[in-house]
Design a protein around this motif. Structure first.
Motif, PDB file in Angstrom:
ATOM      1  N   TYR A 169      -7.920 -70.424  43.056  1.00 49.08           N
ATOM      2  CA  TYR A 169      -6.854 -69.899  42.193  1.00 49.08           C
ATOM      3  C   TYR A 169      -6.912 -68.371  42.166  1.00 49.08           C
ATOM      4  CZ  TYR A 169      -4.235 -68.843  37.933  1.00 49.08           C
ATOM      5  OH  TYR A 169      -3.343 -68.311  37.025  1.00 49.08           O
ATOM      6  N   PHE A 170      -8.115 -67.821  42.054  1.00 53.39           N
ATOM      7  CA  PHE A 170      -8.279 -66.366  41.995  1.00 53.39           C
ATOM      8  C   PHE A 170      -7.832 -65.705  43.301  1.00 53.39           C
ATOM      9  CE2 PHE A 170     -10.934 -62.626  42.842  1.00 53.39           C
ATOM     10  CZ  PHE A 170     -10.548 -61.820  41.775  1.00 53.39           C
ATOM     11  N   VAL A 171      -8.216 -66.303  44.428  1.00 54.20           N
ATOM     12  CA  VAL A 171      -7.868 -65.729  45.739  1.00 54.20           C
ATOM     13  C   VAL A 171      -6.358 -65.651  45.921  1.00 54.20           C
ATOM     14  CG1 VAL A 171      -7.912 -66.180  48.233  1.00 54.20           C
ATOM     15  CG2 VAL A 171     -10.030 -66.302  46.898  1.00 54.20           C
ATOM     16  N   PHE A 172      -5.643 -66.704  45.512  1.00 61.20           N
ATOM     17  CA  PHE A 172      -4.204 -66.757  45.770  1.00 61.20           C
ATOM     18  C   PHE A 172      -3.352 -66.166  44.639  1.00 61.20           C
ATOM     19  CE2 PHE A 172      -5.719 -69.849  48.855  1.00 61.20           C
ATOM     20  CZ  PHE A 172      -4.939 -69.540  49.965  1.00 61.20           C
ATOM     21  N   THR A 173      -3.980 -65.666  43.598  1.00 60.00           N
ATOM     22  CA  THR A 173      -3.205 -65.050  42.511  1.00 60.00           C
ATOM     23  C   THR A 173      -3.552 -63.579  42.300  1.00 60.00           C
ATOM     24  OG1 THR A 173      -4.827 -65.837  40.880  1.00 60.00           O
ATOM     25  CG2 THR A 173      -2.877 -67.210  41.265  1.00 60.00           C
ATOM     26  N   SER A 174      -4.589 -63.086  42.958  1.00 61.58           N
ATOM     27  CA  SER A 174      -4.952 -61.669  42.830  1.00 61.58           C
ATOM     28  C   SER A 174      -4.382 -60.891  44.015  1.00 61.58           C
ATOM     29  CB  SER A 174      -6.474 -61.503  42.781  1.00 61.58           C
ATOM     30  OG  SER A 174      -7.068 -61.946  43.993  1.00 61.58           O
ATOM     31  N   ILE A 175      -4.128 -59.609  43.803  1.00 58.22           N
ATOM     32  CA  ILE A 175      -3.580 -58.760  44.873  1.00 58.22           C
ATOM     33  C   ILE A 175      -4.539 -58.698  46.054  1.00 58.22           C
ATOM     34  CG2 ILE A 175      -2.936 -56.398  45.481  1.00 58.22           C
ATOM     35  CD1 ILE A 175      -1.930 -56.035  42.632  1.00 58.22           C
ATOM     36  N   ALA A 176      -5.813 -58.461  45.757  1.00 58.85           N
ATOM     37  CA  ALA A 176      -6.809 -58.357  46.831  1.00 58.85           C
ATOM     38  C   ALA A 176      -6.941 -59.668  47.589  1.00 58.85           C
ATOM     39  CB  ALA A 176      -8.155 -57.938  46.255  1.00 58.85           C
ATOM     40  N   GLY A 224      -6.664 -52.766  48.511  1.00 58.90           N
ATOM     41  CA  GLY A 224      -7.650 -52.225  47.565  1.00 58.90           C
ATOM     42  C   GLY A 224      -7.117 -51.964  46.180  1.00 58.90           C
ATOM     43  N   VAL A 225      -5.795 -52.169  45.967  1.00 58.35           N
ATOM     44  CA  VAL A 225      -5.200 -51.868  44.670  1.00 58.35           C
ATOM     45  C   VAL A 225      -5.706 -52.809  43.578  1.00 58.35           C
ATOM     46  CG1 VAL A 225      -2.986 -51.768  43.411  1.00 58.35           C
ATOM     47  CG2 VAL A 225      -3.156 -50.861  45.734  1.00 58.35           C
ATOM     48  N   GLY A 226      -6.215 -53.985  43.949  1.00 54.61           N
ATOM     49  CA  GLY A 226      -6.659 -54.971  42.962  1.00 54.61           C
ATOM     50  C   GLY A 226      -7.911 -54.593  42.203  1.00 54.61           C
ATOM     51  N   TYR A 227      -8.668 -53.558  42.688  1.00 57.58           N
ATOM     52  CA  TYR A 227      -9.881 -53.095  42.004  1.00 57.58           C
ATOM     53  C   TYR A 227     -10.858 -54.234  41.733  1.00 57.58           C
ATOM     54  CZ  TYR A 227      -6.692 -49.218  41.093  1.00 57.58           C
ATOM     55  OH  TYR A 227      -5.785 -48.190  41.240  1.00 57.58           O
ATOM     56  N   ILE A 228     -11.106 -55.051  42.744  1.00 63.00           N
ATOM     57  CA  ILE A 228     -12.010 -56.191  42.570  1.00 63.00           C
ATOM     58  C   ILE A 228     -13.456 -55.722  42.415  1.00 63.00           C
ATOM     59  CG2 ILE A 228     -12.922 -58.266  43.680  1.00 63.00           C
ATOM     60  CD1 ILE A 228     -10.079 -58.509  42.592  1.00 63.00           C
ATOM     61  N   VAL A 229     -13.848 -54.771  43.268  1.00 60.08           N
ATOM     62  CA  VAL A 229     -15.216 -54.248  43.191  1.00 60.08           C
ATOM     63  C   VAL A 229     -15.219 -53.071  42.227  1.00 60.08           C
ATOM     64  CG1 VAL A 229     -17.112 -53.200  44.464  1.00 60.08           C
ATOM     65  CG2 VAL A 229     -15.752 -55.007  45.520  1.00 60.08           C
ATOM     66  N   ARG A 230     -15.985 -53.197  41.161  1.00 59.12           N
ATOM     67  CA  ARG A 230     -15.958 -52.199  40.099  1.00 59.12           C
ATOM     68  C   ARG A 230     -17.336 -51.553  39.930  1.00 59.12           C
ATOM     69  NH1 ARG A 230     -11.356 -52.965  37.219  1.00 59.12           N
ATOM     70  NH2 ARG A 230     -12.160 -52.180  35.230  1.00 59.12           N
TER      71      ARG A 230
END
Length: 565
Positions: A169-176, A224-230
């Motif tokens: 769900y996270f993979v297909f709903t997040s920008i990254a 990279g706009v999703g800011y997954i790595v913080r």
């Protein structure tokens, strides 16, 4: 070893520099994410996969910056023109543009796999972090965004879904995640359709799927706009080394305020924006050239389904051995195919010979055969000309020209230009000897080119330069009827197949013998070996050039050059 350095030394040096930059970028970014304090809490959740993901991302950015440059043909032609004063070895590197393009593409594919697998581990660990209530520090990090005045570290905020479905769900709903899937699918299609067997047999499939690079680069810029790595902000106020064991006191003691996290800015576009703009100008220039009028001077159908087009275009200037891209809207609005020009720069028109080799060429030949005699052909877009290795042929004292089948086309241009230069007694011609080898499977293939050789034979004899051009034609396919015909006409002065004084050879050249003869006849010369033919033959000739070159500058040296387009 020394002979090998003569032909491959600079190429190897450039590749070593490229490889060293890749290793440096991976190592540098790996250590940043594996050792720096601002990523301490991120590492606590993700482990080593964080550093692997970021190291591979850095290498991806670098190679995505490079991937478009080798196919900016106008840029390469400009650089080649700018390097006229430089060494042949330097200019020769430009002829390896497609090989470098493929090498970079393979590196992108490898690093994409590393990056993707690393992030799959990361998503699973983010999911575990949200649900593992036995890990005190992990839970403190997981719930940060659920409290007031905090910024989150774990990007998975919704835990109402099935634990096993949450990563998907996270993979297909997040920008990254979504852009990552699109990028990966595009790359798979681009690379698989670029395989030799598909490119040769189904060029249209290769052509159209390759244009998925537009989607690939758009996804790359957005990824990279999703800011997954913080990372943690202000590690001096909240020292993770001290505060990691005091998570229950975060915000309660001065030494450990609640840690704040933020995602870094998307960096990929910094790397790729320059090459993307260059390539955009490349395509714009192609469109401008497409709109320029092209007229047919002559259309000739030769044996073996070889079509000759003599074309004229205002302001068109060429050099020997160059090639153009042709587009025929009557067949396809989008497809452009490369063809080496067979005309000489001294002529006021340019010529291409097109062999039947696929759907596009078959359709073009059919259209031309159905035209009423004397009429203009369909609209033809022309992009070019573009430089090749053959441009340097007159820079060598001695040249060996090797063509296989229709691969003779760049040498037709060279030989015609020589004829014109002799006609006006051009004093700038420094070449004093040419060896020409043409390898064909069938006799009909010789017919359209034999006339040019006959003219050259006559011209050389009249000027007392019969030794300037040595040519050998090799026939690799024949039947019993042909053998009988040759036996009957074996006593004639001219060849029974071509009508030339030089008799046709049967079988393939013995290259050791040929190179030994050239070296013996030119004991202190620099010999340029030029090939337009298959990769298998290229490997053979490259090895022979290395084998028969001498490191002593007073003796013979062979430099290998291959047409690539």
């Amino acid at each position: 070893m020394a002979n090998w350095i003569i032909n491959h030394g600079l190429t190897t040096f450039i590749l070593v520099i490229w490889m060293a930059l890749n290793i440096f970028l991976f190592t540098w970014y790996y250590h940043i994410y594996a050792l720096r304090d601002e990523f301490y809490y991120t590492r606590y959740i993700l482990g080593d996969a964080l550093a692997w993901a970021r190291g591979s991302a850095a290498v991806l950015n670098f190679n995505c910056m490079l991937i478009l440059l080798p196919v900016c043909r106008n840029l390469l032609s400009f650089i080649r023109g700018s390097l006229v004063c430089c060494s042949r070895t330097m200019r020769k590197q430009l002829d390896k543009n497609l090989s470098f393009h493929k090498l970079v593409a393979y590196t992108i594919a490898l690093m994409t796999a590393v990056h993707m697998i690393s992030h799959l581990f990361n998503v699973e660990r983010y999911n575990d972090n949200r649900r593992n209530k036995n890990d005190k520090l992990g839970m403190a990090l997981a719930i940060l965004a659920d409290l007031e005045n905090t910024t989150y570290l774990n990007p998975i905020r919704n835990i109402d879904t099935d634990p096993q479905q949450t990563p998907t769900y996270f993979v297909f709903t997040s920008i990254a995640g979504l852009t990552g899937v699109i990028i990966t699918l595009s790359l798979i299609l681009i690379i698989t359709s670029s395989m030799e067997v598909i490119r040769r047999s189904y060029f249209e499939v290769f052509w159209y799927t390759h244009h998925l690079f537009v989607i690939f680069f758009l996804g790359l810029v957005i990824h990279g706009v999703g800011y997954i790595v913080r990372k943690q902000d202000e590690t001096q106020r909240h020292n993770p080394t001290f505060c990691r064991t005091r998570s229950s006191d975060w915000g309660g003691i001065t030494e450990c305020p609640v840690p704040q996290f933020s995602g870094g800015p998307a960096m990929t576009w910094y790397w790729v924006i320059g090459p993307m703009i260059l390539y955009l100008f490349e395509r714009l220039l192609r469109f401008i050239r497409y709109m320029q009028a092209v007229t047919y001077r002559k259309i000739v159908m030769h044996p073996s389904k070889v079509l000759e087009l003599q074309l004229m275009k205002n302001g068109f200037k060429m050099e020997v051995g160059q090639y153009v891209f042709l587009n025929c809207p009557a067949i396809s609005q989008l497809e452009w195919h490369p063809f080496t020009m067979t005309s000489a720069p001294e002529e006021d028109f340019f010529t291409v010979h097109i062999r039947s080799a696929g759907d596009w060429t078959d359709k073009l030949i059919d259209i031309m055969q159905q035209l009423p005699e004397g009429t203009q052909g369909p609209k033809m877009g022309v992009d070019g000309p573009f430089g090749t290795a053959s441009e340097d042929v007159f820079e060598y004292e001695v040249s060996m020209l090797v063509g296989a089948g229709i691969g003779v086309t760049p040498f037709a241009s060279i030989l015609k230009s020589i004829w014109y230069k002799f006609k006006i007694s051009n004093p700038k011609l420094r070449t004093r000897k040419i060896y020409f080898y043409w390898i064909c499977r069938e006799t009909h293939a010789f017919e359209w080119f034999a006339d040019l050789l006959q003219v050259l034979e006559k011209e050389m004899e009249e000027r007392g330069m019969g030794d300037f051009l040595t040519y050998k034609l090799y026939l690799t396919g024949w039947d019993q009827g042909h053998v009988t015909y040759i036996k009957v006409h074996s006593g004639e002065e001219t060849d029974a197949v071509t009508g030339l004084k030089q008799k046709t050879h049967y079988g393939r050249p013995v290259w050791d013998k040929e190179f030994e003869q050239v070296r013996k006849e030119n004991p202190s010369s620099v010999v340029g070996t030029f090939l337009c033919g298959p990769a298998v033959l290229a490997k053979v000739l490259s090895k022979k050039c290395a084998k028969y070159s001498d490191v002593d500058p007073r003796k013979t040296k062979f430099y290998f050059n291959k047409e690539n387009f």
